[in-house]
Design an enzyme around this catalytic site. Structure first.
Site, PDB file in Angstrom:
ATOM      1  N   LYS A   1       8.326  11.213  -6.728  1.00 34.22           N
ATOM      2  CA  LYS A   1       6.742  11.525  -6.620  1.00 34.22           C
ATOM      3  C   LYS A   1       6.114  13.074  -6.562  1.00 34.22           C
ATOM      4  O   LYS A   1       6.549  13.288  -5.611  1.00 34.22           O
ATOM      5  CB  LYS A   1       6.644  10.448  -5.775  1.00 34.22           C
ATOM      6  CG  LYS A   1       4.914  10.332  -5.306  1.00 34.22           C
ATOM      7  CD  LYS A   1       4.029   9.544  -4.891  1.00 34.22           C
ATOM      8  CE  LYS A   1       2.466   9.150  -4.593  1.00 34.22           C
ATOM      9  NZ  LYS A   1       2.246   8.454  -3.358  1.00 34.22           N
TER      10      LYS A   1
ATOM     11  N   SER B   1      -0.214   3.899  -5.409  1.00 34.30           N
ATOM     12  CA  SER B   1      -0.406   5.191  -5.675  1.00 34.30           C
ATOM     13  C   SER B   1       0.798   6.231  -6.810  1.00 34.30           C
ATOM     14  O   SER B   1       0.947   6.756  -7.412  1.00 34.30           O
ATOM     15  CB  SER B   1      -0.989   6.288  -4.917  1.00 34.30           C
ATOM     16  OG  SER B   1       0.179   6.425  -3.935  1.00 34.30           O
TER      17      SER B   1
ATOM     18  N   SER C   1       1.053   2.245  -1.365  1.00 31.88           N
ATOM     19  CA  SER C   1       1.251   2.536  -2.462  1.00 31.88           C
ATOM     20  C   SER C   1       3.099   2.877  -3.394  1.00 31.88           C
ATOM     21  O   SER C   1       3.490   2.981  -3.833  1.00 31.88           O
ATOM     22  CB  SER C   1       1.204   4.026  -2.131  1.00 31.88           C
ATOM     23  OG  SER C   1       0.133   4.480  -2.188  1.00 31.88           O
TER      24      SER C   1
HETATM   25  N1  GLN Z   1      -3.789   2.167  -2.274  1.00 29.66           N
HETATM   26  C1  GLN Z   1      -4.336   2.475  -1.094  1.00 29.66           C
HETATM   27  C2  GLN Z   1      -4.960   3.841  -1.402  1.00 29.66           C
HETATM   28  O1  GLN Z   1      -5.581   3.907  -1.968  1.00 29.66           O
HETATM   29  C3  GLN Z   1      -3.034   3.455  -0.225  1.00 29.66           C
HETATM   30  C4  GLN Z   1      -2.859   4.312  -0.798  1.00 29.66           C
HETATM   31  C5  GLN Z   1      -1.152   5.086  -0.922  1.00 29.66           C
HETATM   32  O2  GLN Z   1      -0.685   3.957  -0.216  1.00 29.66           O
HETATM   33  N2  GLN Z   1      -0.864   6.143  -0.334  1.00 29.66           N
HETATM   34  O3  GLN Z   1      -5.660   4.570  -0.293  1.00 29.66           O
END
Ligand code: GLN
Length: 485
Positions: free
Chosen positions: A80, A155, A179
């Site tokens: 990532k 994400s 995410s």
């Molecule tokens: N979708 C969640 C957010 O937007 C979690 C994101 C994540 O785990 N990095 O914060």
């Protein structure tokens, strides 16, 4: 021949160590797939073909010399793009980092490399890991390999898509509020958020430091266990790293479900679509048939997780992202004085969702509101942890959906932040409690798209979570074999 290259990391590493295939052959097979499909999927911000070829050749010469290249010998991995890689751009899919190149490798990157893995590229994400669809990237969205009109989740959508498309055997993501687990569910891969502190965060560009954890995407539960065994374990350079040896997971995968107490949360927040609910019910039945005891539990504060998270995570983000000011990292927009330069740089450099989070977080921490918002959210966080602890007095693991639905269409929720936030209803509570959670592919739902079942366990019981996950995977395999017979 290309069809002799195994898909799974465990099998690739074994074949490379025994010399039945070379790391270079494995790599070329994966690079060829990237060539064929990357244009339509956009899993990567950067493909490291030259670096990977060099590294694969190095692994092959280690094998030729009769030395052991490590447990992940020749396994292609995707990282990532919020994980620092020395001398290689690390963007967080944001314009604000410009062409900044980190001066060091994240601990996980170093440990993968020491284990013999071959990094093939940096994967796309929602900017600074804020989102659930990988549409918030400054470099354009990633598409779901199962259906390119749909999102891969987020994400860590690029990392999930890279494994699902066969671009890499394993990938790493970060999970602050789901995410890893949500994109794993949407792309039909295994995805694990280990216990907070089990994996070093050194070199993970921080979003919500008290929530962030790094974990793997893989084809199989065993591959995830192998990867976590390689990257976990104490790191003195991360003050939140637990002083323990690496996780011991692979030895637990064949224990079966007999005697395992599996929790069904009776007051789980609504929102799962019928196809996902049906798969979850089947998962309980599968574990019961394998000898587990299904026990009803209550986790009353579960439903407050989302609200608490959207105060705590933005508060931490507003502080963590203050460092991107046009002075120390990457991009700068010039202006007549320093204050205007800060403002112009941050206005140009951050996307809409990141700005929304910074404003929410700054507000929640501001004088006069801190106790009312941030302080109360922290109290809710404690309640959630207490409720889980009470439930775990009676059960070893808990099953829930990983994502409320299968993958949705690109653009479906892009203009509705609240609808997007609801994607993480079932994943967020374990970030707040610090407990581990993972998504295991469990058949398909609407439109024939993948469904993931989430397995949760108490902190430091990652091995029990893996034991249950392995049983679910065996059930899915037996169903597939049955269908073929
Ligand atoms: N979708 C969640 C957010 O937007 C979690 C994101 C994540 O785990 N990095 O914060």
């Amino acid at each position: 021949m290309s069809n002799e290259i195994p898909e799974q990391a465990t099998m690739i590493a074994e074949a490379v160590r025994f010399g039945t295939v070379s790391a270079s052959q494995v790599l070329e097979e994966h690079l060829a797939r990237i060539d064929t499909r990357e244009a339509e999927i956009h899993a990567f911000n950067l493909v490291l073909a030259d670096e990977a070829r060099e590294r694969a050749a190095e692994i092959d010469s280690i094998v030729a010399e009769g030395r052991d290249p490590g447990p992940l010998a020749g396994v292609p991995v995707a990282l990532k793009d919020n994980l620092c890689t020395r001398g290689i751009p690390t963007t967080c899919s944001s314009k604000i980092l410009g062409d900044w190149k980190p001066p060091y490798d994240a601990t996980v990157v170093k440990r993968l490399s020491e284990a013999g893995a071959v990094a093939v590229g940096k994967t796309n994400l929602d900017e600074f890991a804020m989102g659930s669809s990988t549409e918030n990237s400054a470099f354009g969205p990633t598409r779901n390999p199962h259906d390119t009109t749909r999102v891969p989740g987020g994400s860590s959508g690029g990392s999930a898509a890279a494994v699902a498309a066969g671009f890499a055997a394993i990938s790493l993501g970060s999970d602050t509020g789901g995410s890893i687990r949500q994109p794993a569910a949407l792309c039909g891969t295994v995805g694990v958020k280990p216990t907070y502190g089990a994996v070093s965060r050194l070199g993970l560009i921080a979003f919500g430091s008290s929530l962030d954890q790094i974990g793997p995407f893989t084809h199989t539960v065993d591959d995830a266990a192998l990867t976590l065994e390689a990257i976990s374990g104490h790191d003195p350079a991360d003050s939140t790293s637990i002083e323990r040896p690496p996780l011991d997971l692979r030895s637990k995968l064949m224990m079966g479900a007999a005697g395992l107490r599996v929790g069904r949360v009776t007051d789980l927040p609504a929102g799962a679509s019928p196809d996902v609910q049906q798969r979850l019910d089947e998962a309980f039945d599968a574990l019961a048939a394998a000898g587990a005891e299904i026990v009803d539990v209550e986790v009353p504060a579960f439903g407050y997780g989302l609200t608490a998270y959207y105060l705590i995570a933005p508060a931490e983000a507003s502080s963590n992202l203050a460092r991107f000011d046009g002075v120390r990292f990457g991009a700068r927009t010039s202006a007549p004085d320093t204050n205007q330069m800060y403002m112009a740089t941050r206005t140009d450099g951050f996307g809409a969702e990141v700005k929304r989070r910074i404003m929410l977080g700054t507000y929640a921490l501001s004088a006069g509101y801190q106790e009312a918002y941030y302080g109360r959210a922290q109290k809710v966080r404690r309640l959630i942890a207490n409720d889980f602890a009470a439930a775990y007095a009676n059960v070893d693991v808990i099953l829930t959906p990983a994502s409320p639905t299968v993958a949705f269409e690109v653009g479906d929720k892009a203009s509705d932040p609240l609808a997007m936030y609801l994607c993480d209803t079932y994943t967020i509570p374990s970030n707040l409690s610090g407990d581990p959670g993972m998504s295991v592919p469990f058949g398909t739902g609407d439109h024939g798209l993948p469904v993931g079942v989430q397995v949760l366990a108490p902190a430091l019981q990652d091995h029990t979570m893996f034991r249950a996950a392995a049983e679910l995977e065996r059930y899915v395999q037996s169903q597939q074999e049955g269908a073929l017979a």
